[in-house]
Design a protein around this motif. Structure first.
Motif, PDB file in Angstrom:
ATOM      1  N   PHE A  85       0.806  -1.222   0.000  1.00 18.88           N
ATOM      2  CA  PHE A  85       0.000   0.000   0.000  1.00 18.88           C
ATOM      3  C   PHE A  85       0.837   1.269   0.000  1.00 18.88           C
ATOM      4  O   PHE A  85       0.289   2.348   0.004  1.00 18.88           O
ATOM      5  N   PRO A 134      -2.230   7.129  -1.304  1.00 25.94           N
ATOM      6  CA  PRO A 134      -2.350   8.252  -0.369  1.00 25.94           C
ATOM      7  C   PRO A 134      -2.895   7.735   0.963  1.00 25.94           C
ATOM      8  O   PRO A 134      -3.752   6.850   0.981  1.00 25.94           O
ATOM      9  N   ILE A 153      -4.489   3.687   6.429  1.00 19.30           N
ATOM     10  CA  ILE A 153      -5.160   2.450   6.018  1.00 19.30           C
ATOM     11  C   ILE A 153      -4.603   1.276   6.812  1.00 19.30           C
ATOM     12  O   ILE A 153      -5.351   0.444   7.329  1.00 19.30           O
ATOM     13  N   ILE A 159      -6.506  -1.270   9.382  1.00 19.19           N
ATOM     14  CA  ILE A 159      -6.494  -2.723   9.206  1.00 19.19           C
ATOM     15  C   ILE A 159      -5.971  -3.394  10.464  1.00 19.19           C
ATOM     16  O   ILE A 159      -6.504  -4.412  10.914  1.00 19.19           O
ATOM     17  N   ILE A 182      -9.270 -13.825   6.195  1.00 22.28           N
ATOM     18  CA  ILE A 182     -10.431 -12.931   6.270  1.00 22.28           C
ATOM     19  C   ILE A 182     -10.083 -11.558   5.698  1.00 22.28           C
ATOM     20  O   ILE A 182     -10.841 -10.986   4.906  1.00 22.28           O
ATOM     21  N   ILE A 183      -8.934 -11.043   6.093  1.00 21.67           N
ATOM     22  CA  ILE A 183      -8.525  -9.705   5.624  1.00 21.67           C
ATOM     23  C   ILE A 183      -8.076  -9.777   4.167  1.00 21.67           C
ATOM     24  O   ILE A 183      -8.391  -8.897   3.372  1.00 21.67           O
ATOM     25  N   GLY A 184      -7.357 -10.813   3.841  1.00 25.33           N
ATOM     26  CA  GLY A 184      -6.932 -10.996   2.455  1.00 25.33           C
ATOM     27  C   GLY A 184      -5.456 -10.741   2.250  1.00 25.33           C
ATOM     28  O   GLY A 184      -4.849  -9.964   2.971  1.00 25.33           O
ATOM     29  N   ASP A 238      -4.467  -9.818  -3.433  1.00 29.06           N
ATOM     30  CA  ASP A 238      -5.901 -10.000  -3.637  1.00 29.06           C
ATOM     31  C   ASP A 238      -6.677  -8.744  -3.289  1.00 29.06           C
ATOM     32  O   ASP A 238      -7.638  -8.375  -3.974  1.00 29.06           O
ATOM     33  N   ILE A 239      -6.250  -8.111  -2.191  1.00 31.88           N
ATOM     34  CA  ILE A 239      -6.901  -6.860  -1.806  1.00 31.88           C
ATOM     35  C   ILE A 239      -6.722  -5.831  -2.909  1.00 31.88           C
ATOM     36  O   ILE A 239      -7.684  -5.162  -3.330  1.00 31.88           O
ATOM     37  N   GLU A 263      -6.257  -6.289  -5.951  1.00 25.07           N
ATOM     38  CA  GLU A 263      -7.067  -6.676  -7.095  1.00 25.07           C
ATOM     39  C   GLU A 263      -8.531  -6.283  -6.871  1.00 25.07           C
ATOM     40  O   GLU A 263      -9.154  -5.655  -7.713  1.00 25.07           O
ATOM     41  N   GLU A 264      -9.026  -6.651  -5.696  1.00 20.66           N
ATOM     42  CA  GLU A 264     -10.443  -6.447  -5.411  1.00 20.66           C
ATOM     43  C   GLU A 264     -10.792  -4.967  -5.269  1.00 20.66           C
ATOM     44  O   GLU A 264     -11.851  -4.530  -5.693  1.00 20.66           O
ATOM     45  N   ALA A 265      -9.865  -4.215  -4.657  1.00 28.42           N
ATOM     46  CA  ALA A 265     -10.151  -2.796  -4.446  1.00 28.42           C
ATOM     47  C   ALA A 265      -9.719  -1.963  -5.648  1.00 28.42           C
ATOM     48  O   ALA A 265      -9.839  -0.752  -5.628  1.00 28.42           O
ATOM     49  N   ASP A 266      -9.197  -2.641  -6.662  1.00 25.04           N
ATOM     50  CA  ASP A 266      -8.774  -1.958  -7.878  1.00 25.04           C
ATOM     51  C   ASP A 266      -7.706  -0.913  -7.586  1.00 25.04           C
ATOM     52  O   ASP A 266      -7.799   0.238  -7.995  1.00 25.04           O
ATOM     53  N   ARG A 278     -14.699 -12.596  -8.732  1.00 25.49           N
ATOM     54  CA  ARG A 278     -14.201 -11.463  -7.954  1.00 25.49           C
ATOM     55  C   ARG A 278     -14.359 -10.160  -8.748  1.00 25.49           C
ATOM     56  O   ARG A 278     -14.743  -9.139  -8.211  1.00 25.49           O
ATOM     57  N   LYS A 288     -16.402  -6.929  -7.528  1.00 22.50           N
ATOM     58  CA  LYS A 288     -15.643  -5.741  -7.132  1.00 22.50           C
ATOM     59  C   LYS A 288     -16.259  -4.442  -7.630  1.00 22.50           C
ATOM     60  O   LYS A 288     -16.147  -3.416  -6.967  1.00 22.50           O
ATOM     61  N   LEU A 315     -13.140  -9.508   0.859  1.00 20.34           N
ATOM     62  CA  LEU A 315     -11.937  -9.507   1.681  1.00 20.34           C
ATOM     63  C   LEU A 315     -11.999  -8.248   2.541  1.00 20.34           C
ATOM     64  O   LEU A 315     -12.187  -7.158   2.019  1.00 20.34           O
ATOM     65  N   GLU A 316     -11.876  -8.437   3.836  1.00 16.37           N
ATOM     66  CA  GLU A 316     -12.044  -7.279   4.712  1.00 16.37           C
ATOM     67  C   GLU A 316     -11.009  -6.197   4.444  1.00 16.37           C
ATOM     68  O   GLU A 316     -11.286  -5.014   4.593  1.00 16.37           O
ATOM     69  N   GLY A 317      -9.833  -6.640   4.040  1.00 13.37           N
ATOM     70  CA  GLY A 317      -8.773  -5.679   3.768  1.00 13.37           C
ATOM     71  C   GLY A 317      -9.115  -4.713   2.649  1.00 13.37           C
ATOM     72  O   GLY A 317      -8.570  -3.623   2.564  1.00 13.37           O
ATOM     73  N   THR A 318     -10.030  -5.108   1.782  1.00 14.74           N
ATOM     74  CA  THR A 318     -10.422  -4.270   0.654  1.00 14.74           C
ATOM     75  C   THR A 318     -11.120  -2.998   1.100  1.00 14.74           C
ATOM     76  O   THR A 318     -10.971  -1.947   0.509  1.00 14.74           O
ATOM     77  N   TYR A 332     -10.780  -0.998   3.570  1.00 10.17           N
ATOM     78  CA  TYR A 332     -10.078   0.160   4.133  1.00 10.17           C
ATOM     79  C   TYR A 332      -9.500   1.096   3.063  1.00 10.17           C
ATOM     80  O   TYR A 332      -9.759   2.302   3.120  1.00 10.17           O
TER      81      TYR A 332
END
Lengths: 422, 111
Positions: free
Chosen positions: A35, A39, A44, A48, A78-80, A84-85, A87-90, B8, B12, B45-48, B50
């Motif tokens: 991360f 910003p 963040i 977490i 669970i957190i990832g 993967d995070i 990826e998922e959060a773009d 996913r 997303k 995913l919880e981390g996403t 934040y």
């Protein structure tokens, strides 16, 4: 058998086994790396961490002493994983910075141990500070609770402010250590289960592993000595010299009150255990204070009240005694003025203007300015509805409150002198 | 090609929409948002959450304030801004349209 640390993770104290700690440390490092280009990355990560701590707290149930490796892996799922995070959060992050392998963990861990145990240097603490981090740094150097060092500094203020001078010199002289990831100390707690007033004495006794009666006697010593002439109805004013009265008696009472506020009561079973195991020092219950978060927030007045209500069994006796102490000397001063005049005139004769400055003008400045500060502070707090995040404010408030009381004491005493003298 | 990845990818796109939807009803702190999504069986995913909250905040769609928590450290309570609300309305419209179209297509193929 694995070592168990207690870490401060996102403001919660979490007991964790060594392998689990290593794994967690590595996981958080990976998140940081992943991360770092975002910003507000550190914010963040803090959030977490708080979530991880919350999940951990749910996993600690009766029968589970500490977080084990498996728990960390569950939470990681669970957190990832960072990729993967991302990826998922773009997220737009550089994938190269992210290390999949845990190979550097052992190295990191050794480096961290080395830092704490072999290359000790006296530095000012950047993270554990109220004023300049001097007390925090000294405490880290000697592996003791910073609260103790702070109180010692406060105590030395009684000796013509010697401690303040030492503090300022150290503040200037000591380098600030930027990088102190961890710190191994046993924290001091108030022992609310064995309390008379606030559990301060029994908490101190547990910390130093000494008899609680001894601590109580030391705390009460000025009271006992000073009470003798009052009880025996001999010349009440003679028992305490002015200086003795000013420093010994209120100092102990003030210190007690300060400690009462400053030392937290154990909140979790882990902290309770940490306090009770007074023989286990850094071996078993090392407190690894990460720079993750400020220490648990200062207790509000609500908690404070419920605690005093619960402990009213014998507490009122001491409160009556303390009240008596504050009243009797004033009465004795009022009624023994013929004796005092001799002393007072000799003080003012040395240098009247200097005397007036230190004993009247300076206290007057403090007395008038400090309440203004508190009013501003309270108004700002009310408006912002947001907790002041750092320990700094708590420390400053306590300091100013003591300064105010002290100035008030000196001022009223001087006024009394002048009223009697003229 | 892994179906997991595609799943996913499908999810997303709507995470932000879900978060805004949760926040427009009541302000909430991150753990609450996670719980509400889990209650609705939304896999995440919880981390996403934040970095996503930070992004929404920096975009001016949501805001937060600190509040003391009865247990543990103080919490960040997030709430939606006026800008976030209009943004949500746009997303809602798109979602409804998409929902309809996809359902039609799926329904056709199932016949």
């Amino acid at each position: 058998m694995n070592k168990v640390f207690t870490i401060n993770l996102g403001g919660r104290l979490i007991p964790i086994e060594e392998p689990a700690y290593e794994y967690l440390k590595n996981y958080i490092e990976q998140l940081k790396l992943a991360f770092q280009s975002l910003p507000e990355a550190s914010e963040i990560i803090e959030d977490i961490k708080e979530r991880i701590a919350e999940l951990f707290e749910r996993k600690i149930k009766p029968g589970h002493v500490a977080i084990v490796l498996e728990n960390v892996k569950e939470v990681e799922a669970i957190i990832g994983l960072p990729k993967d995070i991302a990826e998922e959060a773009d997220l737009d992050i550089e994938q190269e910075t992210y290390h999949e392998e845990n190979s550097n963990t052992q190295q990191d861990y050794e480096a961290f141990q080395e830092k704490n145990f072999s290359t000790k240097k006296l530095t000012a603490s950047k993270t554990d500070k109220v004023l300049g981090g001097v007390a925090g740094g000294i405490a880290r150097y000697f592996n003791i609770d910073p609260t103790i060092v702070r109180v010692l500094f406060l105590l030395t203020l009684g000796f013509n402010g010697l401690g303040l001078l030492v503090y300022v010199i150290l503040w200037i002289a000591l380098p600030v250590s930027d990088d102190q990831p961890t710190q191994w100390i046993k924290r001091i707690y108030r022992d609310v289960n064995h309390k008379v007033i606030g559990g301060v004495c029994s908490g101190i006794a547990k910390y130093f592993n000494i008899n609680v009666v001894l601590v109580r006697l030391i705390a009460l010593f000025p009271l006992i000595i000073a009470l003798i002439p009052v009880i025996t109805f001999t010349n009440a004013g003679r028992g305490f010299s002015t200086i003795g009265w000013m420093f010994s008696l209120p100092t102990m009472t003030i210190i007690y009150i300060v400690l009462w506020i400053a030392i937290p009561a154990p909140k979790t079973s882990v902290q309770q255990k940490e306090m009770d195991d007074s023989n286990n020092r850094a071996d078993n219950y090392a407190t690894v204070i990460k720079q993750m978060h400020t220490p648990p927030p200062f207790e509000g007045t609500n908690n404070y009240k419920t605690k005093t209500q619960k402990g009213k069994s014998y507490g009122w006796i001491f409160i009556v005694i303390i009240a008596a102490f504050l009243i009797f000397p004033i009465l004795s001063l009022l009624f023994s003025w013929p004796v005092k005049i001799g002393v007072i005139s000799s003080i003012s004769y040395i240098n009247p203007s200097l005397h007036a400055f230190f004993f009247i003008l300076l206290p007057l400045i403090f007395i008038s300015l400090i309440p203004i500060y508190f009013i501003i502070y309270l108004v700002v707090r009310l408006i912002r509805q947001k907790r002041f995040e750092s320990n700094y404010w708590v420390g400053l408030n306590v300091f100013l409150l003591i300064l105010f009381l002290f100035a008030l004491m000196i001022f009223s005493y001087s006024m009394m002198q002048y009223a009697l003298f003229t | 090609m892994k179906s997991e990845n595609m799943q996913r990818q499908m999810r997303k796109g709507v995470i932000e929409f879900c978060v805004l939807s949760i926040l427009r009803k009541n302000e909430a702190y991150p753990s609450e948002i996670i719980e509400q999504m889990q209650e609705a069986d939304f896999q995440l995913l919880e981390g996403t959450l934040y970095p996503l909250l930070t992004r929404l905040k920096n975009g001016g769609l949501i805001n937060y304030r600190w509040e003391e928590s009865p247990s543990g450290p103080p919490r960040k309570y997030f709430s939606i801004t006026a800008e976030g609300e209009s943004f949500y309305q746009q997303l809602l419209q798109t979602w409804n349209e998409l929902n309809l179209s996809v359902n039609k297509i799926v329904a056709n193929s199932e016949k």
